[in-house]
Design an enzyme around this catalytic site. Structure first.
Site, PDB file in Angstrom:
ATOM      1  CE  LYS A 272      -0.045 -17.139  15.719  1.00 28.24           C
ATOM      2  NZ  LYS A 272       1.409 -17.139  15.901  1.00 28.24           N
ATOM      3  CD  GLU A 357      11.293 -29.469  19.398  1.00 28.18           C
ATOM      4  OE1 GLU A 357      10.749 -28.500  19.951  1.00 28.18           O
ATOM      5  OE2 GLU A 357      10.655 -30.308  18.710  1.00 28.18           O
ATOM      6  NE  ARG A 385       8.927 -31.517  20.513  1.00 26.82           N
ATOM      7  CZ  ARG A 385       7.656 -31.683  20.089  1.00 26.82           C
ATOM      8  NH1 ARG A 385       6.717 -31.953  20.964  1.00 26.82           N
ATOM      9  NH2 ARG A 385       7.345 -31.575  18.823  1.00 26.82           N
TER      10      ARG A 385
END
Length: 608
Positions: A272, A357, A385
């Site tokens: 990253k 979720e 979601r």
């Protein structure tokens, strides 16, 4: 600048191009804000994708697509890149209306492999397998959502040709075991190994069950010391882990995968923030950033106002001190929702369940069944979601889960996929659900106290950033279904605010030629019937202010109420959002384009 042709470039030229792309991404994101660490880390992967595949015919599918900036730069948007995430500029996510090289709209996670399977089915039906192949890039974080495994399950069974690039920039799917694993992974990625595997499969087919058994045991032994066992067992070829920054190796591996005409997962390990030392590594704060100084990484925007998220965290901490039954979860957004503070102080009571979720909601429902008080803390746009879980696992059993919806309303630069505009509309229809919203810091603390004591499902919403500051009367204690009249007048006009809309109503009222009444609705379900009947006697023109969709929203709730009471002499005008998806850009500019600034609203009210 036209699309950059990488097909004829040498490895040295491609490596130099990667450096140029990183420099441009860093320059623009430091100025405009945006996603940084993940997109810097994916640069070589994307350049190699364009070298081997063709985005004009091969579906390039980016999961979430926040890591697709290099793709945008390679596909003719270099000159426009300065407008990234700006109002009227290019989007921070893939968007087919912006470029034919963007296959699909994306902004939420874990949809890419399903899209790839669908694209592969279409390619097969059209008989285009020799000409086209779906290419999917998905991050390791997105692999935590169940939809990924639903798609992999079918893909492994049906064996559609597809190349899936697993961009592993944070955690390995399984930890490689030193030099042996690296050697085997490199060998398995080679064309020789893939040809040998295919030849061996044909050979053992001619020698019955005994040969199959021996070959299978040998292959399983190899899998045990490589990270690909999960995928291979699902019927999907696995290559990796490979160095996601070695462009020469990536090109060779992509070419091999392309020729296999099978589903293949390439496990690429990346860093990253690659190329920007300050951001390199795993720091969450560099995932998405506002404008910053490239030299030291310090933010250029300092807000003096306390954000609604900060207020939520403070209120929840206060409640936890006196109630050990309070627990909570978030779905991969601990810092964004402020729940990271709770997770640090109460690690056994607050959880980040990753990008899941549905699981977050259902697991909190079980905790409520066991006598705990869960605060399920999710962005408004992401609760979409888990709609079935809200209905089936929470409201059907009338369980006292609190849904704390951050980022309600316009969120700005993230745009269509992230605007938190639908939660009132889709939650209001559910039996047993109660909906309310604070307007400022004090009312937020009061709303949280109400939520903690309430014994049924409920949802409260609050904006990204700070509440609109007002000088209205002080908030009083929240009572179920009770509004608060903030300003009373003899005018025929009533301004009705909900949540952050109260501040906008007040700002608008200051621009009118007469003093008007202002009502903080507080609850949109249930409504304050007594108060509204009283207002109907005094005021015939109602104007509704709420950061939400007009269809099924606050104005709809009020019209339903008036219809039920057979009151037909009230004019209701809602300043909620029209039936459209709202574009990205600076929040004030977006609101201006929608005609929702106080001066625009005051002008509309005067004209009526």
């Amino acid at each position: 600048m036209n699309k950059i042709n990488v097909k004829d470039k040498s490895i040295a030229e491609l490596e130099a191009l990667c450096g140029d792309i990183r420099e441009e991404i860093l320059r623009v994101v430091s100025k405009n804000g945006g996603h940084l660490s993940s997109t810097l880390g994916a640069t070589e992967l994307i350049v190699a994708m364009h070298k081997v595949f063709d985005s004009k015919k091969d579906p390039f599918i980016f999961d979430v697509s926040h890591q697709s900036y290099a793709h945008k730069l390679l596909t003719g948007r270099w000159e426009e890149f300065d407008t990234l995430r700006q109002f009227g500029g290019i989007c921070g996510y893939t968007k087919p209306s912006e470029s034919e090289d963007d296959y699909f709209v994306a902004g939420h996670s874990s949809t890419s492999i399903s899209l790839g399977v669908g694209a592969a089915k279409a390619i097969a039906l059209k008989g285009e397998q020799d000409e086209r192949i779906p290419v999917v890039m998905i991050g390791d974080g997105s692999m935590t959502a169940g939809m990924v495994y639903e798609a992999l399950n079918e893909l492994g069974d049906r064996k559609y040709p597809m190349v899936i690039i697993l961009n592993d920039n944070e955690m390995s799917i399984a930890k490689p075991i030193g030099a042996i694993s690296r050697m085997l992974s490199s060998a398995m990625a080679s064309p020789f190994y893939q040809r040998f595997k295919k030849t061996t499969e044909s050979f053992v087919d001619n020698f019955g069950d005994g040969a199959h058994y021996i070959a299978k045991r040998m292959e399983e032994s190899l899998k045990l010391i490589t990270p690909g066992m999960l995928f291979e067992e699902m019927g999907i070829n696995y290559i990796g882990p490979v160095d996601g920054h070695n462009i020469s190796q990536l090109i060779d591996i992509f070419e091999t995968a392309k020729k296999l005409q099978k589903p293949v997962i390439i496990h690429a390990q990346t860093i990253k923030g690659k190329g920007y030392e300050i951001a390199e590594g795993k720091e969450e704060k560099w995932h998405g950033v506002g404008p910053f100084d490239i030299k030291d990484g310090q933010s250029l925007k300092k807000s003096s106002s306390k954000s609604a998220t900060q207020i939520y965290t403070e209120a929840l901490l206060h409640l936890c001190e006196n109630n050990e039954k309070i627990v909570g979860a978030t779905a991969a957004m601990p810092s964004g929702t402020g729940l990271n503070v709770l997770m640090e102080k109460y690690p056994e009571r607050f959880w980040d369940v990753a990008i899941a979720e549905q699981h977050a909601v259902t697991s909190m429902a079980a905790l409520a069944k066991e006598g705990f008080k869960p605060f399920c803390t999710i962005y408004s746009t992401f609760l979409q979601r888990a709609y079935d879980q809200v209905i089936h696992d929470t409201c059907l059993m009338d369980l006292p889960v609190v849904f704390a919806l951050d980022r309600a309303g316009i969120v700005g630069e993230d745009g269509e996929t992230h605007q938190g505009v639908f939660d009132i509309s889709f939650l209001r229809a559910i039996p047993n659900m109660t909906l309310f919203a604070p307007r400022d810091e004090k009312s937020f603390h009061q709303a949280m106290a109400f939520a903690a004591a309430y014994e049924h499902p409920c949802s409260l919403r609050y904006p990204r950033g700070a509440f609109i500051e007002t000088k209205l009367p002080e908030s009083h204690t929240f009572e179920l279904g009770k509004a608060q009249l903030l300003q009373s007048s003899d005018s025929d006009t009533l301004l009705i605010g909900y949540g952050n809309g109260v501040g906008r109503a007040y700002e608008t009222a200051l621009l009118l030629d007469e003093e008007v009444s202002i009502l903080d609705l507080r609850f949109v379900k249930p409504l304050d019937s007594e108060m509204l009947l009283e207002m109907a006697k005094k005021h015939k023109k109602w104007f509704v202010f709420s950061d939400s969709s007009k269809m099924g929203g606050v104005g709809s709730a009020l019209l339903e109420f008036l219809s039920e009471k057979s009151i037909d002499n009230i004019s209701v005008v809602s300043f909620e959002y029209d039936d459209c998806f709202i574009t990205h850009g600076n929040t004030k500019l977006v609101e201006e384009s929608l005609g929702l600034l106080p001066e625009q609203l005051a002008k509309k009210i005067k004209s009526l």
